[in-house]
Write a protein that holds these residues in place. Structure first.
Motif, PDB file in Angstrom:
ATOM      1  N   LYS A 183      -3.270   9.919  -3.074  1.00 39.57           N
ATOM      2  CA  LYS A 183      -1.996  10.621  -3.125  1.00 39.57           C
ATOM      3  C   LYS A 183      -0.982  10.034  -2.155  1.00 39.57           C
ATOM      4  CE  LYS A 183      -4.007  14.963  -4.561  1.00 39.57           C
ATOM      5  NZ  LYS A 183      -4.254  16.347  -4.254  1.00 39.57           N
ATOM      6  N   ASP A 184      -1.443   9.523  -1.041  1.00 38.20           N
ATOM      7  CA  ASP A 184      -0.567   8.954  -0.020  1.00 38.20           C
ATOM      8  C   ASP A 184       0.032   7.647  -0.538  1.00 38.20           C
ATOM      9  OD1 ASP A 184       0.564   7.742   2.231  1.00 38.20           O
ATOM     10  OD2 ASP A 184      -0.971   8.546   3.566  1.00 38.20           O
ATOM     11  N   SER A 185       1.310   7.441  -0.340  1.00 37.64           N
ATOM     12  CA  SER A 185       1.966   6.229  -0.843  1.00 37.64           C
ATOM     13  C   SER A 185       1.388   4.965  -0.217  1.00 37.64           C
ATOM     14  CB  SER A 185       3.476   6.285  -0.606  1.00 37.64           C
ATOM     15  OG  SER A 185       3.754   6.370   0.774  1.00 37.64           O
ATOM     16  N   ILE A 186       0.934   5.045   1.038  1.00 32.83           N
ATOM     17  CA  ILE A 186       0.319   3.883   1.680  1.00 32.83           C
ATOM     18  C   ILE A 186      -0.995   3.539   0.981  1.00 32.83           C
ATOM     19  CG2 ILE A 186      -0.727   3.037   3.817  1.00 32.83           C
ATOM     20  CD1 ILE A 186       1.327   4.792   5.316  1.00 32.83           C
ATOM     21  N   CYS A 187      -1.766   4.552   0.636  1.00 35.25           N
ATOM     22  CA  CYS A 187      -3.030   4.314  -0.058  1.00 35.25           C
ATOM     23  C   CYS A 187      -2.801   3.698  -1.430  1.00 35.25           C
ATOM     24  CB  CYS A 187      -3.810   5.612  -0.222  1.00 35.25           C
ATOM     25  SG  CYS A 187      -4.428   6.292   1.321  1.00 35.25           S
ATOM     26  N   LYS A 188      -1.757   4.128  -2.098  1.00 36.46           N
ATOM     27  CA  LYS A 188      -1.473   3.595  -3.432  1.00 36.46           C
ATOM     28  C   LYS A 188      -1.142   2.106  -3.379  1.00 36.46           C
ATOM     29  CE  LYS A 188       0.048   7.854  -5.582  1.00 36.46           C
ATOM     30  NZ  LYS A 188       1.150   8.577  -6.209  1.00 36.46           N
ATOM     31  N   GLN A 189      -0.560   1.649  -2.287  1.00 35.61           N
ATOM     32  CA  GLN A 189      -0.179   0.239  -2.173  1.00 35.61           C
ATOM     33  C   GLN A 189      -1.317  -0.627  -1.657  1.00 35.61           C
ATOM     34  OE1 GLN A 189       3.248   0.226   0.358  1.00 35.61           O
ATOM     35  NE2 GLN A 189       4.548   1.246  -1.126  1.00 35.61           N
ATOM     36  N   ASP A 190      -1.995  -0.186  -0.623  1.00 35.97           N
ATOM     37  CA  ASP A 190      -2.965  -1.039   0.061  1.00 35.97           C
ATOM     38  C   ASP A 190      -4.394  -0.522   0.059  1.00 35.97           C
ATOM     39  OD1 ASP A 190      -0.813  -2.677   0.829  1.00 35.97           O
ATOM     40  OD2 ASP A 190      -0.444  -1.455   2.595  1.00 35.97           O
ATOM     41  N   GLY A 191      -4.628   0.690  -0.384  1.00 36.48           N
ATOM     42  CA  GLY A 191      -5.937   1.297  -0.243  1.00 36.48           C
ATOM     43  C   GLY A 191      -6.030   2.003   1.099  1.00 36.48           C
ATOM     44  N   CYS A 192      -7.160   2.618   1.369  1.00 37.36           N
ATOM     45  CA  CYS A 192      -7.333   3.395   2.602  1.00 37.36           C
ATOM     46  C   CYS A 192      -8.737   3.235   3.153  1.00 37.36           C
ATOM     47  CB  CYS A 192      -7.145   4.883   2.328  1.00 37.36           C
ATOM     48  SG  CYS A 192      -5.482   5.373   1.953  1.00 37.36           S
ATOM     49  N   ILE A 193      -8.855   3.493   4.429  1.00 38.25           N
ATOM     50  CA  ILE A 193     -10.156   3.616   5.071  1.00 38.25           C
ATOM     51  C   ILE A 193     -10.273   5.063   5.538  1.00 38.25           C
ATOM     52  CG2 ILE A 193     -11.635   2.896   6.974  1.00 38.25           C
ATOM     53  CD1 ILE A 193     -10.264   0.167   6.849  1.00 38.25           C
ATOM     54  N   ILE A 228     -11.398   2.697   0.312  1.00 38.93           N
ATOM     55  CA  ILE A 228     -10.969   3.052  -1.035  1.00 38.93           C
ATOM     56  C   ILE A 228      -9.862   2.094  -1.448  1.00 38.93           C
ATOM     57  CG2 ILE A 228     -10.042   4.895  -2.494  1.00 38.93           C
ATOM     58  CD1 ILE A 228     -12.723   5.572  -1.132  1.00 38.93           C
ATOM     59  N   ASP A 229      -9.992   1.474  -2.617  1.00 39.73           N
ATOM     60  CA  ASP A 229      -8.933   0.569  -3.060  1.00 39.73           C
ATOM     61  C   ASP A 229      -7.765   1.368  -3.630  1.00 39.73           C
ATOM     62  OD1 ASP A 229      -9.538   1.251  -5.716  1.00 39.73           O
ATOM     63  OD2 ASP A 229     -10.639  -0.604  -6.101  1.00 39.73           O
ATOM     64  N   LYS A 230      -6.698   0.688  -3.983  1.00 36.40           N
ATOM     65  CA  LYS A 230      -5.486   1.389  -4.422  1.00 36.40           C
ATOM     66  C   LYS A 230      -5.666   2.143  -5.733  1.00 36.40           C
ATOM     67  CE  LYS A 230      -3.489  -2.882  -6.241  1.00 36.40           C
ATOM     68  NZ  LYS A 230      -2.377  -3.810  -6.086  1.00 36.40           N
ATOM     69  N   ALA A 231      -6.725   1.830  -6.487  1.00 38.03           N
ATOM     70  CA  ALA A 231      -7.014   2.545  -7.729  1.00 38.03           C
ATOM     71  C   ALA A 231      -7.891   3.775  -7.492  1.00 38.03           C
ATOM     72  CB  ALA A 231      -7.689   1.604  -8.717  1.00 38.03           C
ATOM     73  N   GLY A 232      -8.349   3.970  -6.242  1.00 36.36           N
ATOM     74  CA  GLY A 232      -9.176   5.116  -5.914  1.00 36.36           C
ATOM     75  C   GLY A 232     -10.671   4.838  -6.008  1.00 36.36           C
ATOM     76  N   ASN A 233     -11.052   3.570  -6.149  1.00 41.53           N
ATOM     77  CA  ASN A 233     -12.461   3.195  -6.233  1.00 41.53           C
ATOM     78  C   ASN A 233     -13.025   2.865  -4.853  1.00 41.53           C
ATOM     79  OD1 ASN A 233     -12.454   3.221  -9.156  1.00 41.53           O
ATOM     80  ND2 ASN A 233     -11.258   1.346  -9.008  1.00 41.53           N
ATOM     81  N   VAL A 234     -14.291   3.179  -4.642  1.00 44.54           N
ATOM     82  CA  VAL A 234     -14.961   2.847  -3.387  1.00 44.54           C
ATOM     83  C   VAL A 234     -15.260   1.355  -3.389  1.00 44.54           C
ATOM     84  CG1 VAL A 234     -17.030   3.201  -2.001  1.00 44.54           C
ATOM     85  CG2 VAL A 234     -15.988   5.130  -3.196  1.00 44.54           C
ATOM     86  N   SER A 235     -14.788   0.653  -2.364  1.00 43.84           N
ATOM     87  CA  SER A 235     -15.071  -0.778  -2.286  1.00 43.84           C
ATOM     88  C   SER A 235     -16.039  -1.119  -1.158  1.00 43.84           C
ATOM     89  CB  SER A 235     -13.776  -1.580  -2.137  1.00 43.84           C
ATOM     90  OG  SER A 235     -13.104  -1.244  -0.954  1.00 43.84           O
TER      91      SER A 235
END
Length: 83
Positions: free
Chosen positions: A63-73, A27-34
């Protein structure tokens, strides 16, 4: 993740096939599936398209601050059972 529209594959339903799919979703920092990766699928290939379609049509929030900056897996499991 807010998932809507998980559909049981017709072939699997008509043949009483149950199974599971384990996915890895980027998931990118905007919440989109990449990126979507199938990690495990039992039985192989039967439910993959249903899981991928559900992920692509889902809404993700970062919601997580790390996800907002870098995205998440995220690892997202799907269980397909006939009631």
């Amino acid at each position: 993740m807010k998932a809507e529209g998980l559909r049981y594959p017709k072939y699997a339903y008509e043949n009483n096939i149950e199974g599971s799919v384990l996915t890895e979703v980027t998931i990118d920092k905007a919440g989109n599936v990449s990126k979507i990766k199938i990690i495990e699928s039992v039985p192989k290939g039967v439910f993959d398209k249903a899981a991928i379609r559900t992920i692509k049509t889902s809404k993700f929030t970062t919601k997580d601050s790390i996800c907002k900056q870098d995205g998440c897996i995220l690892t997202i499991p799907f269980l397909f059972k006939i009631k």
